[in-house]
Design an enzyme around this catalytic site. Structure first.
Site, PDB file in Angstrom:
ATOM      1  N   TYR A  48       2.306  -6.986   2.911  1.00 58.41           N
ATOM      2  CA  TYR A  48       1.393  -5.921   2.581  1.00 58.41           C
ATOM      3  C   TYR A  48       0.207  -6.768   1.320  1.00 58.41           C
ATOM      4  O   TYR A  48       0.115  -7.417   0.530  1.00 58.41           O
ATOM      5  CB  TYR A  48       1.840  -4.965   1.550  1.00 58.41           C
ATOM      6  CG  TYR A  48       0.624  -3.749   0.551  1.00 58.41           C
ATOM      7  CD1 TYR A  48      -0.660  -3.464   1.864  1.00 58.41           C
ATOM      8  CD2 TYR A  48       0.584  -3.802  -0.090  1.00 58.41           C
ATOM      9  CE1 TYR A  48      -0.961  -2.141   0.993  1.00 58.41           C
ATOM     10  CE2 TYR A  48      -0.301  -3.322  -1.306  1.00 58.41           C
ATOM     11  CZ  TYR A  48      -0.985  -2.901  -0.457  1.00 58.41           C
ATOM     12  OH  TYR A  48      -2.678  -1.938  -1.111  1.00 58.41           O
ATOM     13  N   ASP A  63      -8.397  -4.494 -11.163  1.00 58.67           N
ATOM     14  CA  ASP A  63      -8.474  -4.199  -9.899  1.00 58.67           C
ATOM     15  C   ASP A  63      -9.541  -2.911 -10.397  1.00 58.67           C
ATOM     16  O   ASP A  63      -9.029  -1.277 -10.452  1.00 58.67           O
ATOM     17  CB  ASP A  63      -7.520  -3.519  -9.478  1.00 58.67           C
ATOM     18  CG  ASP A  63      -7.722  -2.938  -7.657  1.00 58.67           C
ATOM     19  OD1 ASP A  63      -8.873  -3.763  -7.481  1.00 58.67           O
ATOM     20  OD2 ASP A  63      -7.070  -2.025  -7.148  1.00 58.67           O
ATOM     21  N   ASP A  90      -4.933  -4.031   2.117  1.00 52.42           N
ATOM     22  CA  ASP A  90      -6.285  -2.849   1.317  1.00 52.42           C
ATOM     23  C   ASP A  90      -7.376  -2.784   1.786  1.00 52.42           C
ATOM     24  O   ASP A  90      -7.603  -3.960   1.705  1.00 52.42           O
ATOM     25  CB  ASP A  90      -5.972  -3.360   0.085  1.00 52.42           C
ATOM     26  CG  ASP A  90      -6.306  -1.969  -1.683  1.00 52.42           C
ATOM     27  OD1 ASP A  90      -7.678  -1.234  -0.491  1.00 52.42           O
ATOM     28  OD2 ASP A  90      -5.832  -2.079  -2.234  1.00 52.42           O
ATOM     29  N   ASP A  92      -9.735  -0.294   0.332  1.00 57.03           N
ATOM     30  CA  ASP A  92      -9.876   0.078  -1.135  1.00 57.03           C
ATOM     31  C   ASP A  92     -11.321   1.907  -0.369  1.00 57.03           C
ATOM     32  O   ASP A  92     -10.595   1.974   0.440  1.00 57.03           O
ATOM     33  CB  ASP A  92     -11.608  -0.828  -1.412  1.00 57.03           C
ATOM     34  CG  ASP A  92     -10.987  -1.876  -1.937  1.00 57.03           C
ATOM     35  OD1 ASP A  92      -9.626  -1.492  -3.416  1.00 57.03           O
ATOM     36  OD2 ASP A  92     -11.516  -3.147  -1.398  1.00 57.03           O
ATOM     37  N   HIS A 117      -5.349  -0.059   4.795  1.00 56.57           N
ATOM     38  CA  HIS A 117      -5.635   1.595   4.375  1.00 56.57           C
ATOM     39  C   HIS A 117      -6.661   2.560   3.468  1.00 56.57           C
ATOM     40  O   HIS A 117      -7.346   1.093   2.794  1.00 56.57           O
ATOM     41  CB  HIS A 117      -4.439   2.057   3.294  1.00 56.57           C
ATOM     42  CG  HIS A 117      -3.994   1.470   1.958  1.00 56.57           C
ATOM     43  ND1 HIS A 117      -5.341   1.143   0.853  1.00 56.57           N
ATOM     44  CD2 HIS A 117      -4.040   0.389   1.789  1.00 56.57           C
ATOM     45  CE1 HIS A 117      -5.105   0.584   0.081  1.00 56.57           C
ATOM     46  NE2 HIS A 117      -3.638  -0.066   0.360  1.00 56.57           N
ATOM     47  N   GLU A 119      -9.230   4.453   1.062  1.00 59.27           N
ATOM     48  CA  GLU A 119      -8.510   5.561  -0.167  1.00 59.27           C
ATOM     49  C   GLU A 119     -10.033   6.264  -0.494  1.00 59.27           C
ATOM     50  O   GLU A 119     -11.484   5.595   0.408  1.00 59.27           O
ATOM     51  CB  GLU A 119      -8.847   5.201  -0.987  1.00 59.27           C
ATOM     52  CG  GLU A 119      -9.379   3.742  -1.702  1.00 59.27           C
ATOM     53  CD  GLU A 119      -9.375   2.825  -3.217  1.00 59.27           C
ATOM     54  OE1 GLU A 119      -9.825   3.084  -4.071  1.00 59.27           O
ATOM     55  OE2 GLU A 119      -7.933   2.716  -2.577  1.00 59.27           O
ATOM     56  N   CYS A 127      -7.411   0.764  -9.875  1.00 50.43           N
ATOM     57  CA  CYS A 127      -5.736   0.980  -9.277  1.00 50.43           C
ATOM     58  C   CYS A 127      -6.039   2.267  -9.022  1.00 50.43           C
ATOM     59  O   CYS A 127      -5.835   3.318 -10.291  1.00 50.43           O
ATOM     60  CB  CYS A 127      -5.721   0.188 -10.294  1.00 50.43           C
ATOM     61  SG  CYS A 127      -3.876  -0.086 -10.286  1.00 50.43           S
ATOM     62  N   ARG A 162      -5.602   7.033   2.463  1.00 47.44           N
ATOM     63  CA  ARG A 162      -4.731   6.765   0.932  1.00 47.44           C
ATOM     64  C   ARG A 162      -5.622   8.608  -0.006  1.00 47.44           C
ATOM     65  O   ARG A 162      -7.573   7.851   0.120  1.00 47.44           O
ATOM     66  CB  ARG A 162      -5.198   6.052   0.497  1.00 47.44           C
ATOM     67  CG  ARG A 162      -4.835   5.966  -1.174  1.00 47.44           C
ATOM     68  CD  ARG A 162      -4.439   4.665  -1.916  1.00 47.44           C
ATOM     69  NE  ARG A 162      -4.851   4.859  -3.558  1.00 47.44           N
ATOM     70  CZ  ARG A 162      -5.472   3.193  -3.792  1.00 47.44           C
ATOM     71  NH1 ARG A 162      -4.276   2.569  -3.364  1.00 47.44           N
ATOM     72  NH2 ARG A 162      -5.322   3.356  -5.135  1.00 47.44           N
ATOM     73  N   GLU A 192      -1.400   8.950  -3.238  1.00 48.40           N
ATOM     74  CA  GLU A 192      -1.360   7.748  -4.382  1.00 48.40           C
ATOM     75  C   GLU A 192      -0.502   8.733  -5.498  1.00 48.40           C
ATOM     76  O   GLU A 192      -1.456  10.446  -6.220  1.00 48.40           O
ATOM     77  CB  GLU A 192      -2.469   7.334  -4.448  1.00 48.40           C
ATOM     78  CG  GLU A 192      -2.503   6.124  -5.487  1.00 48.40           C
ATOM     79  CD  GLU A 192      -1.805   4.922  -5.430  1.00 48.40           C
ATOM     80  OE1 GLU A 192      -0.370   4.842  -4.807  1.00 48.40           O
ATOM     81  OE2 GLU A 192      -2.198   3.458  -5.432  1.00 48.40           O
ATOM     82  N   ASN A 216       4.293   4.381  -2.020  1.00 49.42           N
ATOM     83  CA  ASN A 216       4.251   3.163  -3.404  1.00 49.42           C
ATOM     84  C   ASN A 216       4.237   2.878  -4.573  1.00 49.42           C
ATOM     85  O   ASN A 216       4.404   3.862  -5.330  1.00 49.42           O
ATOM     86  CB  ASN A 216       2.280   3.188  -3.198  1.00 49.42           C
ATOM     87  CG  ASN A 216       1.319   2.146  -3.911  1.00 49.42           C
ATOM     88  OD1 ASN A 216       2.528   0.718  -3.790  1.00 49.42           O
ATOM     89  ND2 ASN A 216       0.512   2.344  -4.728  1.00 49.42           N
TER      90      ASN A 216
END
Length: 297
Positions: A48, A63, A90, A92, A117, A119, A127, A162, A192, A216
């Site tokens: 990941y 982040d 990731d 974002d 993923h 989001e 984050c 996400r 999340e 997660n």
């Protein structure tokens, strides 16, 4: 593993096969090519690429949306090239609106990763375990998921949706959003930062059968650290351990530097470190020697 002349064999199909297997698939986080190789050499079936770790390693900052899509894709490309196991990255927010998502998906796919993923946070994002997040509308995010589905060229490229809305709108809204993202075409769902074991169980129960689910296990984050057996009992298909490798590396480097500063040389630390020869073997020097012999005029 990660040989220069042998690329990964169908990593996207392999990832889907692993997700369909019994028990949750464990994906340790990697923040660069070296940490990715270590994950693979430890025997894990998937890597990941953590956005948190990528930001920390590239710019030494938190982040909070500081990296561009180009910087993230470049890191994903290096990681995917370093290992033979599938890489989930990731991506974002997709770095803009639905049109930006089209390009983001295509660039990550070209980079060789097996899935990403996306989001539903407002840019610049944070984050998922930090405070102060904000989310876009559910319909706008569903449109971004539809754009991602339309943009991928390989149908096996995995799209994980996400939602960070639990901290903003509550768990009911997060579950509803996840359902709408599945309807928009997401392959896997990722709610999340639930903050209690009861909330974790609700996510698993209410989204059971809708799509495979991500848990997660953010080291030190807001979600309770439940056992892998319990995660499996609840029915999660993929478990991310995003930043443990980064934290371990930070602790090791800090300890080394403290000793160096106190003692003037690193001599006392060497018994606890890989040897020079062992490390060069780990990163593939024997393969280089073989290639030199093979292609020597």
């Amino acid at each position: 593993m990660g040989n220069l002349l042998s690329g990964p064999s169908a990593p996207r199909a392999r990832l889907r096969e692993l997700l369909a297997g019994p028990g949750p698939l464990v994906a340790p986080g990697a923040y660069d090519a070296l940490s990715a190789r270590l994950v693979e050499q430890a025997g894990f079936d998937v890597v990941y690429m953590t956005g948190f770790g990528t930001t920390a390693s590239l710019v030494g900052r938190p982040d909070v949306g500081l990296l561009s899509g180009t910087e993230m894709v470049d890191n994903a490309r290096r990681i995917a090239a370093a290992v033979d196991v599938p890489v989930i990255a990731d991506a974002d927010t997709g770095y803009g609106n639905a049109i930006n998502v089209v390009r983001t998906v295509q660039l990550y796919e070209q980079a060789g990763v097996a899935g990403i993923h996306l989001e539903d946070q407002v840019m610049p994002k944070k984050c998922g375990h930090m405070s102060g997040k904000a989310v876009i509308g559910a319909e706008e995010m569903a449109g971004k998921i539809r754009a991602a589905v339309a943009a991928r060229r390989d149908p096996d490229f995995l799209l994980i949706a996400r939602t960070d809305s639990a901290a903003v709108e509550g768990l009911d809204a997060a579950i509803a959003r996840a359902r709408s993202y599945a309807e928009a075409g997401a392959d896997v769902l990722f709610v999340e930062a639930p903050t209690s074991e009861d909330d974790i169980a609700r996510v698993a129960d209410e989204l059971k059968g809708v799509a495979p689910l991500v848990f997660n296990w953010a080291e030190g984050g807001r979600t309770p650290p439940i056992t892998l057996d319990r995660i499996g009992e609840l029915g999660f298909s993929l478990v991310l351990y995003p930043i443990g490798t980064l934290l371990a590396a930070t602790a090791g480097i800090r300890s080394f530097l403290e000793t160096l500063r106190a003692e003037g040389t690193p001599a006392s630390t060497l018994p606890d470190l890989p040897t020079f020869e062992g490390f060069t073997d780990l990163i593939g020097l024997p393969e280089i020697h073989d290639l030199e012999s093979r292609f020597r005029p």
